[in-house]
Design a protein around this motif. Structure first.
Motif, short mmCIF file in Angstrom:
data_model
loop_
_atom_site.label_atom_id
_atom_site.label_comp_id
_atom_site.label_asym_id
_atom_site.label_seq_id
_atom_site.Cartn_x
_atom_site.Cartn_y
_atom_site.Cartn_z
N ASP A 277 -11.83 -1.29 -7.66
CA ASP A 277 -11.95 -0.17 -6.95
C ASP A 277 -10.70 0.03 -6.18
OD1 ASP A 277 -12.39 1.73 -4.99
OD2 ASP A 277 -14.40 1.12 -4.31
N PRO A 278 -9.98 1.14 -6.24
CA PRO A 278 -8.78 1.52 -5.74
C PRO A 278 -8.76 1.35 -4.41
CG PRO A 278 -9.09 3.25 -7.26
CD PRO A 278 -10.59 2.49 -7.16
N ALA A 279 -9.92 1.26 -3.60
CA ALA A 279 -9.92 1.30 -2.34
C ALA A 279 -9.82 -0.11 -1.82
CB ALA A 279 -11.40 1.95 -1.96
N ASN A 280 -10.02 -1.22 -2.68
CA ASN A 280 -10.05 -2.35 -2.33
C ASN A 280 -8.52 -2.84 -2.31
OD1 ASN A 280 -12.76 -2.96 -1.90
ND2 ASN A 280 -12.99 -3.46 -3.83
N ALA A 281 -7.46 -2.33 -3.12
CA ALA A 281 -6.11 -2.57 -2.99
C ALA A 281 -5.45 -3.01 -1.90
CB ALA A 281 -5.49 -1.48 -3.92
N ALA A 282 -5.64 -2.33 -0.90
CA ALA A 282 -5.10 -2.37 0.43
C ALA A 282 -5.34 -3.73 1.18
CB ALA A 282 -5.19 -1.23 1.38
N GLY A 283 -6.80 -4.12 1.03
CA GLY A 283 -7.12 -5.25 1.21
C GLY A 283 -6.63 -6.59 0.67
N ALA B 107 -2.47 1.41 -7.82
CA ALA B 107 -2.67 1.65 -6.52
C ALA B 107 -1.13 1.65 -5.62
CB ALA B 107 -3.52 0.52 -5.80
N GLY B 108 -0.27 1.61 -6.51
CA GLY B 108 1.12 1.66 -6.13
C GLY B 108 1.82 0.46 -5.92
N PHE B 109 1.26 -0.91 -6.17
CA PHE B 109 1.99 -1.92 -6.08
C PHE B 109 3.15 -2.30 -7.24
CE2 PHE B 109 1.80 -6.52 -6.62
CZ PHE B 109 1.90 -7.05 -5.29
N HIS B 110 4.34 -2.32 -6.99
CA HIS B 110 5.14 -2.37 -7.99
C HIS B 110 5.72 -3.96 -8.14
CE1 HIS B 110 7.42 -1.34 -4.40
NE2 HIS B 110 8.20 -2.05 -4.71
N HIS B 111 5.10 -4.87 -7.88
CA HIS B 111 5.52 -6.47 -8.11
C HIS B 111 4.70 -6.73 -9.23
CE1 HIS B 111 7.92 -6.20 -4.47
NE2 HIS B 111 6.82 -5.53 -3.95
N PRO B 112 5.14 -7.40 -10.05
CA PRO B 112 4.60 -8.04 -11.45
C PRO B 112 3.15 -8.77 -11.11
CG PRO B 112 6.79 -8.09 -11.95
CD PRO B 112 6.64 -7.89 -10.50
N GLY B 113 3.54 -9.71 -10.21
CA GLY B 113 2.40 -10.48 -9.72
C GLY B 113 2.47 -11.22 -8.47
N HIS B 114 1.59 -12.06 -8.09
CA HIS B 114 2.04 -12.78 -6.75
C HIS B 114 3.30 -13.72 -6.67
CE1 HIS B 114 -2.38 -13.37 -6.66
NE2 HIS B 114 -2.18 -13.17 -5.50
N THR B 115 3.76 -14.23 -8.07
CA THR B 115 4.84 -14.97 -7.85
C THR B 115 6.09 -14.21 -7.34
OG1 THR B 115 3.95 -16.00 -9.95
CG2 THR B 115 6.32 -16.40 -9.44
N GLU B 116 6.25 -12.96 -8.12
CA GLU B 116 7.47 -11.96 -7.76
C GLU B 116 7.21 -11.61 -6.22
OE1 GLU B 116 5.54 -11.94 -10.34
OE2 GLU B 116 6.70 -11.89 -12.20
N PRO C 75 -7.37 -14.86 -7.77
CA PRO C 75 -6.83 -13.84 -8.82
C PRO C 75 -7.07 -12.57 -8.62
CG PRO C 75 -8.76 -15.09 -9.84
CD PRO C 75 -8.58 -15.50 -8.11
N ILE C 76 -5.81 -11.71 -8.79
CA ILE C 76 -5.69 -10.24 -8.59
C ILE C 76 -5.76 -9.89 -9.96
CG2 ILE C 76 -4.39 -10.47 -6.33
CD1 ILE C 76 -1.90 -10.19 -7.94
N ASP C 77 -6.34 -8.46 -9.78
CA ASP C 77 -6.15 -7.63 -11.21
C ASP C 77 -4.84 -6.95 -11.09
OD1 ASP C 77 -6.69 -5.19 -12.71
OD2 ASP C 77 -8.37 -6.01 -13.36
N LYS C 78 -4.14 -7.10 -12.03
CA LYS C 78 -2.64 -6.76 -11.73
C LYS C 78 -2.51 -5.30 -12.09
CE LYS C 78 -0.18 -10.95 -12.37
NZ LYS C 78 -1.38 -12.11 -12.24
N LYS C 79 -3.15 -4.75 -13.13
CA LYS C 79 -3.17 -3.22 -13.18
C LYS C 79 -3.84 -2.49 -12.23
CE LYS C 79 -2.64 0.19 -16.42
NZ LYS C 79 -3.34 1.36 -15.90
N ALA C 80 -5.08 -2.93 -11.55
CA ALA C 80 -5.57 -2.33 -10.48
C ALA C 80 -4.64 -2.10 -9.32
CB ALA C 80 -6.96 -2.94 -10.14
#
Ligand SMILES: NC(=O)C1=CN([C@@H]2O[C@H](COP(=O)(O)OP(=O)(O)OC[C@H]3O[C@@H](n4cnc5c(N)ncnc54)[C@H](O)[C@@H]3O)[C@@H](O)[C@H]2O)C=CC1
Ligand SMILES: NCC(=O)COP(=O)(O)O
Length: 349
Positions: A95-101, A134-143, A125-130
């Protein structure tokens, strides 16, 4: 709760509510808390309560305002530092509304570790594509964690992904990039920097003073002396030579297809691989349930389970907690080792 000689508890994020992060944290709290270093959750308490109901599990939550309060909560309750950005419980469905949290939890956990309030962060674990959507432009947690550390401390960090299990530890030099971009991004400098960070953090955080590094080739048969690709000779071999000259126990380039069998593995502590799947396929194939993803090269300790959101089984009760448990245990061990070494030193800190 066992005394793990850590002053500060570990911050645990739940990851995406579409995934098994909440399921596993609830199970770990219920079944394993007494055997783990002290931890608290940064998350939405309503998501946890709802997921616990779905799973048919009892869950008592104690809301806390800062990590120190985690030590004083009543026995059997899960300390939760609530998010400002509320989320909803959506197992199996992003749910895109969950991304900010989801992002807020990572931000706050990282800030707390940098400020000394938490000993380490263990990320669900995060859903990277989700998040990308939602505008997050880092590949994953690591970066992203490296970015957060740079924002806070004003200098850049090179994050290094380590997958570590009982019988194999692997590092990918290039991480979340398309395979077609690997040869261009693979430089001798990047290999050297990565290996220096691995050697420094093995010493400072994993208690191995002089780790043996096995450096994989890129091409079949490590390039067959230049006949099947040139990067092994022109990029990897010079990097290995410089590492050896600097006193680091490095060998390679080694043919990647023959460096993971049991006899070969006896000769090294960590395999340094050239791209994501070269490292993660052997690590997850050998020990999916015990392998931990740790980020080296940062001024904070971060671990996570090796698996993803497993959205297909979220909310079902089928998620195995072993890798998440191993991640919390490893974070505790790394914090203890770092503390007794009196430093949070990394090669690029
Ligand atoms: N650290 C992180 O935040 C990570 C996030 N991901 C993300 O997770 C999402 C899904 O990735 P996938 O490649 O499908 O990998 P995945 O690990 O989520 O799932 C692969 C298979 O393993 C099973 N599985 C995974 N963890 C399990 C567990 N604890 N117990 C029982 N079965 C389990 C799943 O049900 C699925 O069948 C993607 O969006 C990916 O980006 C993937 C890896 C790490
Ligand atoms: N496949 C490992 C993975 O995607 C983990 O990424 P990160 O979110 O830990 O950077």
């Amino acid at each position: 709760m066992r005394d793990f000689a850590m002053d500060a508890p570990i911050a645990v994020t739940l990851g995406d509510p579409s995934g098994v992060g909440p399921d596993i944290v609830i199970a770990i709290h219920g079944d394993h808390r007494a055997d783990l270093p002290a931890f608290f959750v940064i998350g939405d308490p309503d998501v946890l309560a709802s997921r616990a109901r779905r799973l048919g599990r009892d869950l008592a939550i104690a809301m806390i305002h800062n990590p120190a309060e985690a030590h004083g909560v009543p026995a059997g309750t899960l300390p939760v530092l609530p998010l400002v950005n509320r989320q909803s419980d959506t197992p199996g469905r992003t749910d895109p509304a969950n991304a900010a949290g989801t992002i807020e939890a990572i931000d706050r956990a990282t800030a707390l570790v940098l400020e000394g309030g938490a000993a380490a962060v263990v990320t669900g674990p995060i859903d990277k594509k989700a998040l990308y959507d939602a505008g997050f432009h880092h590949p994953g947690h690591t970066e992203y964690l490296a970015h957060l550390c740079q924002l806070r401390l004003g200098r850049p960090f090179t994050p290094v992904m380590l997958l570590t299990g009982p019988d194999l530890s692997c590092v990918p030099v290039t991480i979340h990039i398309p395979i077609a971009e690997v040869p261009a991004q693979l430089t001798a400098e990047l290999i050297e920097t990565t290996c220096r960070i691995v050697a420094a953090d093995y010493r400072a955080r994993l208690g191995i003073a002089r780790p043996r590094l096995a450096i994989a080739g890129l091409n079949p048969h490590a390039g067959e002396k230049g006949a099947i690709g040139t990067e092994d000779e022109t990029v990897i071999r010079p990097a290995v030579a410089r590492l050896r000259a600097a006193g680091i126990d490095a060998a390679g380039p080694l043919p990647a297809d023959t460096m993971f069998h049991p006899l070969a593995r006896a000769h090294y502590d960590v395999a340094v691989c050239m791209y994501h799947d070269q490292a993660l396929i052997p690590a997850k194939t050998l020990a999916f349930d015990q392998t931990v993803n740790a980020t080296l090269g940062l001024p904070i300790i971060r671990t996570s389970p090796d698996h993803g959101t497993a959205a297909d089984i979220a909310g079902s009760g089928d998620a195995r907690p072993d890798s998440f448990l191993a991640a919390i245990r490893l974070a505790g061990r790394m914090a203890e080792i770092g503390k007794s070494a009196g430093s949070t030193v990394t090669a690029n800190a």
